[in-house]
Motif scaffolding. Structure first.
Motif, mmCIF file in Angstrom:
data_model
loop_
_atom_site.group_PDB
_atom_site.id
_atom_site.type_symbol
_atom_site.label_atom_id
_atom_site.label_comp_id
_atom_site.label_asym_id
_atom_site.label_seq_id
_atom_site.Cartn_x
_atom_site.Cartn_y
_atom_site.Cartn_z
ATOM 1 N N ASP A 45 -7.389 15.237 -1.018
ATOM 2 C CA ASP A 45 -7.111 14.442 -2.204
ATOM 3 C C ASP A 45 -7.988 13.184 -2.214
ATOM 4 O O ASP A 45 -8.443 12.717 -1.168
ATOM 5 N N SER A 46 -8.218 12.666 -3.397
ATOM 6 C CA SER A 46 -9.023 11.455 -3.555
ATOM 7 C C SER A 46 -8.812 10.926 -4.964
ATOM 8 O O SER A 46 -8.540 11.685 -5.890
ATOM 9 N N ASP A 47 -8.952 9.599 -5.094
ATOM 10 C CA ASP A 47 -8.913 9.009 -6.438
ATOM 11 C C ASP A 47 -10.072 9.508 -7.290
ATOM 12 O O ASP A 47 -10.014 9.465 -8.516
ATOM 13 N N VAL A 48 -11.144 9.903 -6.614
ATOM 14 C CA VAL A 48 -12.281 10.465 -7.344
ATOM 15 C C VAL A 48 -11.931 11.927 -7.619
ATOM 16 O O VAL A 48 -12.061 12.796 -6.767
ATOM 17 N N LEU A 97 -12.980 14.474 -9.097
ATOM 18 C CA LEU A 97 -13.895 15.601 -8.933
ATOM 19 C C LEU A 97 -13.773 16.217 -7.539
ATOM 20 O O LEU A 97 -13.967 17.424 -7.363
ATOM 21 N N ILE A 98 -13.443 15.392 -6.546
ATOM 22 C CA ILE A 98 -13.369 15.894 -5.168
ATOM 23 C C ILE A 98 -12.274 16.953 -5.015
ATOM 24 O O ILE A 98 -12.564 18.091 -4.631
ATOM 25 N N ALA A 129 -22.922 17.757 -6.897
ATOM 26 C CA ALA A 129 -21.511 17.614 -6.546
ATOM 27 C C ALA A 129 -21.180 18.476 -5.328
ATOM 28 O O ALA A 129 -20.401 18.068 -4.458
ATOM 29 N N VAL A 189 -23.129 19.314 -2.810
ATOM 30 C CA VAL A 189 -23.630 18.665 -1.596
ATOM 31 C C VAL A 189 -22.692 17.528 -1.188
ATOM 32 O O VAL A 189 -22.269 17.430 -0.032
ATOM 33 N N LEU A 190 -22.335 16.684 -2.142
ATOM 34 C CA LEU A 190 -21.574 15.479 -1.814
ATOM 35 C C LEU A 190 -20.130 15.792 -1.447
ATOM 36 O O LEU A 190 -19.569 15.193 -0.527
ATOM 37 N N VAL A 191 -19.495 16.726 -2.147
ATOM 38 C CA VAL A 191 -18.115 17.088 -1.779
ATOM 39 C C VAL A 191 -18.121 17.805 -0.426
ATOM 40 O O VAL A 191 -17.206 17.639 0.381
ATOM 41 N N ASP A 208 -20.123 17.014 2.006
ATOM 42 C CA ASP A 208 -20.168 15.884 2.944
ATOM 43 C C ASP A 208 -18.793 15.255 3.113
ATOM 44 O O ASP A 208 -18.384 14.910 4.230
ATOM 45 N N PHE A 209 -18.111 15.099 2.005
ATOM 46 C CA PHE A 209 -16.768 14.508 2.064
ATOM 47 C C PHE A 209 -15.843 15.357 2.945
ATOM 48 O O PHE A 209 -15.123 14.839 3.803
ATOM 49 N N ARG A 231 -13.881 14.402 6.401
ATOM 50 C CA ARG A 231 -12.438 14.587 6.536
ATOM 51 C C ARG A 231 -12.112 15.445 7.761
ATOM 52 O O ARG A 231 -11.113 15.214 8.447
#
Lengths: 341, 341
Positions: free
Chosen positions: B42-45, B47-48, B123, B125-127, B129-130, B134
């Motif tokens: 979960d995230s405030d962003v 899209l994640i 998106a 690539v970055l998710v 990474d996220f 985590r």
């Protein structure tokens, strides 16, 4: 008339502050850090060190590892972990750059063609992943779960910030609060962590760890504000970043946010057109953007804000005794800001 | 005449082995793992979680977390760390998939459009990474530096293997040794780590940790061999992976390596043409490739090898007492292999 950039940002500029003082202070540790970096980015898969060294050897300022080493010195730390962590933060930063250049479809960085241009997006993504995992292995070697928590937290925040940046890209209605959230996450978080961990490995009290966190956090914000301002001002050939990159990508940074807020309806229409569909920009749009930005003095205002964060960064160091380390870290703040001028 | 696939791979196939036994054994822990996964992505962003849940909720088999939980059961582990680590290995796997799909320019996975098609490469690539970061945060929560070392080592090996795979892609002269290196790194390393860490958190002796590592390692190789065989055999609509994907990307997997080694000069010329320049493949190339592969029985041979690794995986469990957990883990091996038939 608006004050010139130099007047607005450095009213008392005499001698130009440098990063040299900090660089000299940590020269030996930085040499050890560079050896650690070379050692850890090696692999039998030759493409990995080739691609990584292109970016790592390309004359980055190594500002993040210098901060870790400088803060360790400030904390009187004598062990081996500072060098490991300095290499670690440079790896996190490099991995982020590799992925950033893929995401932004950039073709130049620090005056050189980007890795994605030379080796392709695929290699950049995967070598970025490799460097990320190496950075975690370096943290683990310190044996400190607290250090691991701080640096992994920063890495998670960076990734989250990058996604947010992507979400609000090309959106002229995004807020200054969103912008600040992005630069806190994508830049200030790693600066803060790079500084804080030095206090942890040195076993210093929580107040000092917090002070170094505040120092890095505020310095990071100032650093990014300056970066964003320079994209509208600096000579691309000199700093090795393409001036106008953010504009051409439709990235909404503070100079534009302020220009939108203060612009006429005609100006706002201009910004919506060029930012929301950057691919349709024409040759005259970039000089027009610069005229609007100058009209409202938003670069100067961005620099003023950077100086405010810079002052906070320097004040955070006040709880440490005066001396060469504190002076060098304080001067690094001035450097981060006045490199724009 | 060559034996049929089913004859070659499962001469004694009666009841079809399932993953159900393992799934039932760890059902409660898997429910907790799923909650942990949802909570941590979960995230405030927004899209994640949107992007991550597309892949995580899309009906993956959750084979890696099931292995962690099953091995923890086998080791008599009672604490909370198994669920954290199960979520962790699924996150590492998911991050890898997100980046893989960008690297391979895939458009379908598990029967659904890939995240890069729906949200773009950036998106993904970055998710990815996220989710990586985590996963490291989840490891840290176990408080075990040994666990961290094992899982970070696996993550580094995956990244290294993915780069190697990229380097030898489209190279018909690459060796079977290179191929094995790639699948050990990109698949077996995480399977091995997912199993080994269960022995660590349970405080079991080194021999048991090594046995679980061997189990996961050999199962992982078998699993990937089957995946690579299915790309030339299975009905794409059923397994939700496009049959012929590897071929169209010019990926050199074992069925092709063996066909090249045994083919005539005419056949080798065919393979060089279609693999080295996959973009120039014509409509008749895919059926031609299938004919050559069938001529030399290389799918059947791939399955035979998978069974050999599968046997090694099962034998590794011998040092554990017989019981439901051991039987379920053993049957999971048969499932991993016979899902192809």
């Amino acid at each position: 008339m608006e004050p010139s950039l130099a007047q607005a940002a450095a009213p008392d500029a005499g001698r130009k502050p440098g990063i040299e003082r900090l660089r000299l202070l940590v020269a030996d540790d930085m040499a050890a850090t560079n050896r650690e970096i070379l050692h850890r980015m090696d692999s039998d898969v030759r493409l990995i060190p080739e691609l990584a060294s292109h970016l790592i050897a390309a004359g980055g300022k190594r500002i993040r590892p210098m901060l870790t080493l400088g803060c360790a010195r400030l904390c009187g730390y004598q062990g081996d972990s500072a060098v490991l962590l300095a290499a670690c933060v440079e790896f996190i930063h490099t991995a982020t750059l590799l992925h950033d250049d893929v995401v932004d479809e950039s073709d130049r960085r620090r005056g050189n063609p980007t890795a994605n241009v030379l080796w392709g997006n695929q290699a950049s993504v995967l070598v970025g992943d490799f460097l990320f995992t190496r950075s975690f292995q370096l943290m683990i070697k310190t044996g400190s779960l607290e250090v691991l928590g701080i640096l992994c937290g920063a890495a998670a925040e960076i990734a989250e910030g990058e996604v947010l940046q992507l979400v609000i890209a090309n959106d002229t209605a995004s807020s200054e609060a969103d912008y600040l959230k992005v630069i806190k996450a994508k830049t200030a978080a790693l600066f803060a962590a790079a500084c804080r961990v030095s206090a942890i490995i040195a076993g210093r009290p929580a107040a000092e760890a917090q002070a170094l966190d505040d120092y890095g956090h505020n310095l990071g914000i100032a650093f990014q504000l300056i970066d964003d301002a320079m994209d509208y001002a600096a000579d691309g050939a000199t700093i090795g970043k393409n001036t106008g990159d953010d504009f051409r990508e439709g990235k909404v940074t503070l100079p534009i946010l302020l220009a939108i807020a203060r612009g006429s309806e005609t100006e706002r229409q201009f910004w919506r057109r060029v930012i929301e569909n950057p691919a349709d920009q024409t040759e005259t749009d970039w000089p027009q953007a610069l005229r609007y930005i100058e009209r409202h003095g938003t670069i100067a205002e961005t620099l003023v804000r950077a100086r405010l964060y810079g002052e906070k960064a320097k004040q955070a160091l006040d709880i440490f005794p005066a001396g060469e380390a504190r002076a060098a870290l304080s001067e690094a703040v001035d450097f981060a800001i006045e490199r724009a001028l």
